[in-house]
Design a protein around this motif. Structure first.
Motif, short mmCIF file in Angstrom:
data_model
loop_
_atom_site.label_atom_id
_atom_site.label_comp_id
_atom_site.label_asym_id
_atom_site.label_seq_id
_atom_site.Cartn_x
_atom_site.Cartn_y
_atom_site.Cartn_z
N PHE A 1 5.51 -5.70 -7.13
CA PHE A 1 6.03 -4.60 -6.56
C PHE A 1 6.90 -3.72 -8.04
N GLU A 2 7.27 -4.04 -9.03
CA GLU A 2 7.79 -3.58 -10.08
C GLU A 2 6.56 -2.51 -10.80
N ASP B 1 4.40 -4.49 4.24
CA ASP B 1 4.89 -4.14 4.54
C ASP B 1 4.48 -2.69 2.90
N LEU B 2 4.21 -3.70 1.78
CA LEU B 2 4.14 -2.92 0.24
C LEU B 2 3.18 -2.41 -0.02
N LEU B 3 1.62 -2.37 0.88
CA LEU B 3 0.74 -2.06 1.18
C LEU B 3 0.76 -0.78 2.06
N ILE B 4 1.50 -0.81 2.92
CA ILE B 4 2.25 0.60 3.71
C ILE B 4 3.20 1.34 2.88
N ILE C 1 -3.56 -5.91 -4.45
CA ILE C 1 -2.90 -6.58 -3.18
C ILE C 1 -3.37 -7.25 -2.04
N ALA C 2 -4.49 -6.44 -1.09
CA ALA C 2 -5.30 -6.86 -0.51
C ALA C 2 -6.33 -7.73 -0.69
N ASN C 3 -6.42 -8.12 -2.16
CA ASN C 3 -7.70 -8.91 -2.50
C ASN C 3 -7.34 -10.38 -1.69
N ALA C 4 -6.43 -10.90 -1.38
CA ALA C 4 -6.38 -12.23 -0.77
C ALA C 4 -5.28 -12.41 0.05
#
Length: 333
Positions: A292-293, A198-201, A280-283
């Protein structure tokens, strides 16, 4: 041989047959094969190891990577096999949906980029489990993506769950369900992967918002310059100059148009946002609170520039349009 067994069991003179996909294991792939340049070798890195490849785009838009000094793995993602009795008259569409029936991704043989084939007989399509990419933007001197590599714009990989693939051709459709399962080696929960997804979206959508604003800004700037060149009025020309100066300032905050290397020119907010994606998608894990910050800070900064652009449209450009009308310039001629 699973595909052949299904063909023997299911093909009975029907115009199309969609075979049941295998369960797909979702895992993080380390490294990248290097950027595609037709006719040249590409140099990639995988977990600290270098690999050289020759790359080419297949007829269906897929990128074929042939390694010269490393082995090749089976295709990653959902491998979809389908049989067409004859080549259809219209387009072939392959659509993926989640368990709630929401469309995740759709590909058509009449589209651009990766697309399903539409030939008589057996066809294969590979979906890499990713959602659509962020919008790109042209105009950088160093890169067509403003200093970003193409994979920085990739959409995130879907979370584990049940998915449906639907094949449509000449008014006929068939569907099959398949499972996407988590990497058995990871400890992240389904909730952790959903939070990451959801954060990546959100980041992808914000990058698209920035790039769409840059495209709009550049179009406006070109239009203002074009009209100013046709008006023999010092006041209108001065307004145009002020507008272009303001737009230049906003553009430099949103994107760096001169170089993709931050050691030469400072990065725009688009590159700062997109760089979060790879981190973020590295793992396969829940993102740390700091991500998030940082995203919240960059979203606030980019939204401020998007709002500034809208203010230019509502005020300076509105006044400029009135001045051009008052100058009596003909639309053509």
């Amino acid at each position: 041989l699973t595909v052949l067994h299904q063909l023997a069991d299911e093909v009975s003179g029907s115009a199309l047959t969609l075979l049941a996909p295998r369960t797909v294991e979702r895992f993080t792939r380390e490294g990248r094969p290097g950027d595609y340049t037709a006719g040249y070798k590409a140099y990639g890195r995988f977990g600290g190891m270098m690999a050289t490849s020759i790359q080419k785009t297949r007829e269906n838009g897929e990128l074929e990577v042939r390694f010269l000094d490393a082995g090749s793995n089976p295709p990653y993602g959902a491998v979809i096999h389908y049989w067409l009795q004859t080549a259809p008259e219209g387009a072939v569409t392959v659509t993926f949906k989640d368990a709630d029936g929401n469309e995740v991704r759709s590909f058509t043989s009449s589209g651009s980029g990766q697309r399903p084939t539409a030939k008589a007989g057996m066809n294969r399509f590979v979906w890499n489990l990713r959602r659509p990419s962020a919008a790109s933007v042209a105009g950088s001197l160093s890169s067509p993506l403003g200093g970003l590599t193409p994979d920085a714009l990739f959409g995130p990989v879907v979370v584990p769950g049940t998915y449906t693939v639907e094949l449509t051709a000449d008014g006929q459709s068939q569907s099959q369900t398949f499972e996407v399962v988590a990497d058995s080696r990871i400890s992240a929960s389904q909730e952790d992967l959903q939070v990451q997804h959801d954060l990546l979206i959100e980041i992808r959508d914000q990058v698209s918002k920035v790039h769409q604003s840059v495209e709009r800004l550049r179009t406006l700037r070109d239009q203002v310059g074009s009209w100013a060149a046709r008006v023999d009025d010092d006041g209108v020309k001065q307004q145009a100059s002020e507008i272009r100066e303001t737009l230049d300032t906003i553009e430099l905050e949103l994107i760096q148009p001169q170089a993709g290397d931050p050691r030469v020119f400072p990065s725009g907010v688009n590159e700062k946002l997109a760089s979060l994606t790879g981190m973020i998608a590295n793992a396969d894990s829940r993102p740390a609170a700091q991500y998030f910050e940082v995203f919240a800070k960059l979203r606030e900064e980019s939204d401020a520039q998007v709002a500034a652009l809208q203010s230019v449209v509502d005020n300076q450009i509105a006044a400029f349009n009135k001045a051009v009308l008052a100058a009596g310039v003909q639309p053509v001629g």
